[in-house]
Design an enzyme around this catalytic site. Structure first.
Site, PDB file in Angstrom:
ATOM      1  N   ASN A  10     -43.105 -28.969 -15.835  1.00 31.09           N
ATOM      2  CA  ASN A  10     -42.344 -29.521 -16.903  1.00 31.09           C
ATOM      3  C   ASN A  10     -41.607 -30.696 -16.020  1.00 31.09           C
ATOM      4  O   ASN A  10     -40.692 -30.684 -15.572  1.00 31.09           O
ATOM      5  CB  ASN A  10     -40.991 -29.210 -17.492  1.00 31.09           C
ATOM      6  CG  ASN A  10     -40.678 -30.146 -18.111  1.00 31.09           C
ATOM      7  OD1 ASN A  10     -40.791 -31.094 -19.058  1.00 31.09           O
ATOM      8  ND2 ASN A  10     -39.294 -29.754 -19.177  1.00 31.09           N
ATOM      9  N   LYS A  12     -40.153 -33.462 -16.447  1.00 32.42           N
ATOM     10  CA  LYS A  12     -39.763 -33.674 -17.431  1.00 32.42           C
ATOM     11  C   LYS A  12     -39.447 -35.705 -16.505  1.00 32.42           C
ATOM     12  O   LYS A  12     -40.398 -36.617 -17.228  1.00 32.42           O
ATOM     13  CB  LYS A  12     -37.884 -33.730 -16.860  1.00 32.42           C
ATOM     14  CG  LYS A  12     -37.976 -32.360 -17.171  1.00 32.42           C
ATOM     15  CD  LYS A  12     -36.080 -31.608 -16.214  1.00 32.42           C
ATOM     16  CE  LYS A  12     -36.972 -29.814 -17.229  1.00 32.42           C
ATOM     17  NZ  LYS A  12     -35.150 -29.339 -16.172  1.00 32.42           N
ATOM     18  N   HIS A  93     -37.439 -28.831 -25.919  1.00 32.46           N
ATOM     19  CA  HIS A  93     -36.236 -28.525 -24.553  1.00 32.46           C
ATOM     20  C   HIS A  93     -35.122 -28.353 -25.436  1.00 32.46           C
ATOM     21  O   HIS A  93     -34.717 -29.621 -25.901  1.00 32.46           O
ATOM     22  CB  HIS A  93     -37.274 -29.196 -23.846  1.00 32.46           C
ATOM     23  CG  HIS A  93     -36.658 -28.801 -22.962  1.00 32.46           C
ATOM     24  ND1 HIS A  93     -35.497 -28.781 -22.017  1.00 32.46           N
ATOM     25  CD2 HIS A  93     -37.035 -28.071 -21.405  1.00 32.46           C
ATOM     26  CE1 HIS A  93     -35.203 -28.440 -20.674  1.00 32.46           C
ATOM     27  NE2 HIS A  93     -36.228 -28.227 -20.749  1.00 32.46           N
ATOM     28  N   GLU A  95     -32.998 -30.142 -23.320  1.00 35.86           N
ATOM     29  CA  GLU A  95     -32.559 -30.864 -22.827  1.00 35.86           C
ATOM     30  C   GLU A  95     -32.784 -31.810 -24.527  1.00 35.86           C
ATOM     31  O   GLU A  95     -31.530 -32.777 -24.671  1.00 35.86           O
ATOM     32  CB  GLU A  95     -33.389 -31.690 -21.423  1.00 35.86           C
ATOM     33  CG  GLU A  95     -32.408 -31.254 -20.826  1.00 35.86           C
ATOM     34  CD  GLU A  95     -33.774 -30.618 -19.087  1.00 35.86           C
ATOM     35  OE1 GLU A  95     -34.416 -31.582 -19.772  1.00 35.86           O
ATOM     36  OE2 GLU A  95     -33.230 -30.590 -18.657  1.00 35.86           O
ATOM     37  N   GLU A 164     -35.961 -20.476 -22.099  1.00 34.97           N
ATOM     38  CA  GLU A 164     -35.010 -20.657 -21.139  1.00 34.97           C
ATOM     39  C   GLU A 164     -33.229 -21.067 -21.791  1.00 34.97           C
ATOM     40  O   GLU A 164     -32.763 -21.783 -22.311  1.00 34.97           O
ATOM     41  CB  GLU A 164     -35.586 -22.544 -21.381  1.00 34.97           C
ATOM     42  CG  GLU A 164     -37.016 -22.543 -20.705  1.00 34.97           C
ATOM     43  CD  GLU A 164     -37.256 -24.208 -20.203  1.00 34.97           C
ATOM     44  OE1 GLU A 164     -38.071 -24.271 -18.778  1.00 34.97           O
ATOM     45  OE2 GLU A 164     -36.624 -25.062 -20.713  1.00 34.97           O
ATOM     46  N   GLY A 170     -31.805 -25.970 -13.503  1.00 36.96           N
ATOM     47  CA  GLY A 170     -31.935 -26.655 -13.290  1.00 36.96           C
ATOM     48  C   GLY A 170     -30.264 -26.685 -11.946  1.00 36.96           C
ATOM     49  O   GLY A 170     -30.104 -27.279 -10.936  1.00 36.96           O
ATOM     50  N   SER A 209     -34.465 -22.509 -13.657  1.00 39.92           N
ATOM     51  CA  SER A 209     -34.804 -22.373 -12.239  1.00 39.92           C
ATOM     52  C   SER A 209     -35.414 -21.197 -11.056  1.00 39.92           C
ATOM     53  O   SER A 209     -35.340 -20.121 -10.269  1.00 39.92           O
ATOM     54  CB  SER A 209     -33.313 -21.826 -11.838  1.00 39.92           C
ATOM     55  OG  SER A 209     -32.294 -23.403 -11.859  1.00 39.92           O
TER      56      SER A 209
HETATM   57  P1  13P Z   1     -36.060 -26.090 -13.671  1.00 42.63           P
HETATM   58  O1  13P Z   1     -37.520 -25.071 -13.705  1.00 42.63           O
HETATM   59  O2  13P Z   1     -36.116 -27.459 -12.706  1.00 42.63           O
HETATM   60  O3  13P Z   1     -34.513 -25.645 -14.222  1.00 42.63           O
HETATM   61  O4  13P Z   1     -35.773 -26.635 -15.113  1.00 42.63           O
HETATM   62  C1  13P Z   1     -36.520 -25.757 -16.486  1.00 42.63           C
HETATM   63  C2  13P Z   1     -37.040 -26.595 -17.401  1.00 42.63           C
HETATM   64  O5  13P Z   1     -35.671 -27.430 -18.264  1.00 42.63           O
HETATM   65  C3  13P Z   1     -38.297 -26.401 -17.496  1.00 42.63           C
HETATM   66  O6  13P Z   1     -38.410 -27.132 -18.698  1.00 42.63           O
END
Ligand code: 13P
Length: 251
Positions: A10, A12, A93, A95, A164, A170, A209
């Protein structure tokens, strides 16, 4: 029998024309691991260029609007992603659930809209740190699934779930093997309750992560059928070892 693993990146809000070379490198390297499905979910505006750059490699979007078309300024429909060359999209997601206040009902409508046009879906769920510490993680994710799983599945497009935990995204923190195992088992049983035997074939990805250094341990957990990778999917040097770890578990 174990399901074929899916390792999806992803990106982002990362990715410009200059990064197409990185996508080419990832796509080329992934051919060495035919036992693993690999995909990259890139910004919507990069989908067409990315899919032309790597024919046959799975390029996806990160969100869609639930409506087929209409007066929705700035939004992108499932059919538009498909038309641009995507074969999948992330929906729900955390976010977006947080920043855009997306509800479970909206996430469900998005998933249904994508599946209806033949776009594979990665539907995300996951709890906050507060909920995890209060002991409510499994119940919260269960409620998210109740509200956001599509009513039915079809043979034309695949649903996958990504667990997740918000606090692991992150941050470099990940749940314990036991916590991931407990959550994935609970998601599996909900999928079987909802879809019958077909629920056993829905891939459940872990995200948050994931890196080359922890991937092998995560992929070895029962009912972890792949990963949704953020930061470590941006560079081939970080992402390809994660694909290799999935292939190694695959045997
Ligand atoms: P990270 O791998 O950067 O922690 O992000 C995970 C994520 O949100 C994938 O959709």
């Amino acid at each position: 029998m174990a399901l074929k693993k899916l390792v999806a990146g992803n990106w982002k809000m990362h990715g410009l024309s200059a990064d197409l070379d990185e996508i080419r490198e990832i796509a080329t390297a992934s051919r060495d691991y035919p036992a693993v499905d690999v995909a990259l979910c890139v910004p919507a505006i990069l989908i067409e260029r990315a899919s032309r750059a790597v024919p046959g490699f799975a390029i996806g979007g990160q969100d869609i609007h639930h409506a087929e078309k209409g007066a929705h300024t700035g939004c992108t429909s499932a059919l538009m992603l498909l038309d641009a060359g995507a074969s999948l999209s992330i929906v729900g997601h955390s976010e977006r659930r947080e920043a855009q206040r997306e509800s479970d009902a909206e996430v469900k409508a998005k998933a249904q809209s994508a599946l209806a046009v033949g776009l594979n879906v990665i539907l995300c769920v996951g709890e906050s740190l507060e909920v995890r510490e209060a002991g409510g993680a499994v119940a919260t994710v269960g409620a998210q699934l109740n509200g956001s799983l599509p009513d039915s599945l079809n043979a034309e497009a695949e649903l996958a779930i990504a667990y997740e935990p918000i606090w692991a995204i992150g941050t470099g923190k990940i749940p314990t093997v036991a916590e991931i195992g407990e959550m994935h088992a609970s998601i599996r049983s909900r999928l079987v309750d909802r879809y019958g035997a077909y629920g056993s074939n829905v891939r459940i990805l872990y995200g948050g992560s994931v890196k080359a250094s922890n991937a092998a341990e995560i992929f070895a957990i029962a009912d972890v059928d792949g990963a949704l990778v953020g930061g470590a999917s941006l560079k081939a040097a970080d992402f390809v070892p994660i694909i290799a770890a999935a292939a190694a578990v695959e045997g």
